[in-house]
Motif scaffolding. Sequence first.
Motif: not given
Length: 605
Positions: A511-526
């Motif tokens: 589960p973390l293989y897909v959940m970790l990228p989701c959490a990190l990518a949500s901070s890419l609001a540039f």
Amino acid sequence: MATCWQGLWAYRFYLIVFFLPIFLLPLPILVPTKEACCAYTIILMALLWCTEALPLAITAFLPVIMFPMMGIMNASTVSLEYLKDTNILFIGGMMVALAVENWNLHKRIALRVLLIVGVRPALLILGFMLVTAFLSMWISNTATTAMMVPIAHAVLEQLHKMPTDRDVEEGRNNPAFELQEQKEETKLDEKDKKQDCPAPLTPSESKTQQNKEQLRFSQGLSLCVCYSASIGGIATLTGTTPNLVLQGQVNSIFPRNGNVVNFASWFGFAFPAMIILLLLSWVWLQILFLGFDFRKNFGLGEQSRNQERAAFEVIRREHKLLGPINFAEKAVTFLFVLLVVLWFTREPGFFTGWGNLAFSDDTGKRTEDGTSREGVPLHMTSDGTVAILIAVIMFIVPSKIPGLTQKPGNPGKLKAPPALLTWDIVKKKMPWNIVILLGGGFALAKGSEESGLSKWLGDKLTPLESVPPAAIAFIICLLIAIFTECTSNVATTTLFLPILASMSQAICIHPLYVMLPCALASSLAFMLPVATPPNAIAFSFGGLRVTDMARAGFMLNVIGVLVITLAINSWSIPMFDLNNFPSWAQSNTTGLCGVSQANVTTASP
């Protein structure tokens, strides 16, 4: 007609709130199942979060109304989801951050680092990025940006002062931050110079060119602050809310995960990604706003130092105004460092932490070999316990060396100094809406599980098993990075994480293989000013256009997606054992992953 459209636009939020539930109502009516009712609630909340027709926190309360009335969960069970351990961790961490902010400790750190780094163009940008990223690891991204942007503009004001009349008469511009310096002329005879060298710029042309360069540098410095605030927040579990949403969702959906996501494990995974992304962002912003003349950008060419000294003096003067470090700052620093040390050593993973040694839980949770049974933690404490402990201590320790002082205006009356942290400060500055928003996300995840929507969704996603996991992770990063530009990052992670958890169970990947990228990518609001509060703060100071932010942010989004893809496919694999489907995730499935798990284990070296 124009007046009619203006009226509809003025009342658009009222109309959305009124008609949206009615428009979606055929779903639970035509499909009268718990799964459809839960999907109706999730879709309604997702659209309200995206449009912000209601405040985000008010929308997060809808499960308290919808789930009991639709027979999904009783009211008591839903209400329990709104104050879980992750919420306690957020409250405790935020109270410590408020104490740091209240005593200006963060400003002292920022100014001290800038004095060390200096004010040369490339190094100044790097200094602001390092300071902002470090501070945003511990206090809110918004507060960090709100403090750093005025400092940056005060420095810029000194760097961009107009040249003297004598400089204009002699045709010289202000060279301190002349970003594209002409190369030294080779030694030519007078005839060659007349033929090859361009005519010197007139004072007006020189001033126009200088103003353009100053504007570009101002834009780059403003953007570096807001971008590094978002980047720095991903490094720690309490740095930004999506990280806490991930931890809470993992603990809610997979209750026997053995506390796989804690402060130490998250830092070991996210901190290297943050450093790489921060350095690459610095290089990109330097190229975009300073140009390719790196020798000039680092101040190695021949240039006047007057404006540099003036800007340095601004920083030095601001630091001097803070005065000598007082007892309150020393006490807050000590407690803050103690908090970080306790977080790291509670359950580090590579040695026995103090949580297991001093506060172990032996109530039937150990196996014969002394290990945890079924992923149940062996200790009673959590990261939230530590955060609340330090926060309570701050309410007890006085802000001055213990002793009685006279009350202002009444010399005859004595009073004790205030504590390091008071409830008035917490009451005014604590973002209680985030606490409610976190709780709403946990309620949605629990409702999806109780209604059977998670299982239904997992069954529908089974065909994705033929897609390589690396491709799935990359697509998820790209999708979340796009989605978070127009939606709150907390709402984005709240909506997507339960879906990704169901997908991982359906296709038998960690589960973390897909959940970790989701959490990190949500901070890419540039890319957009409305994407995140730090962007809006930087944009509000002027000098920036939406196209400037979109142009710089687009490439940063691409860089961020690539860095997250690198992180999830490299050092995170041994940290979280991502090559194997964990037993704590399999316990929530129908057991179909048993064969796949055996195959993965056999194929692993």
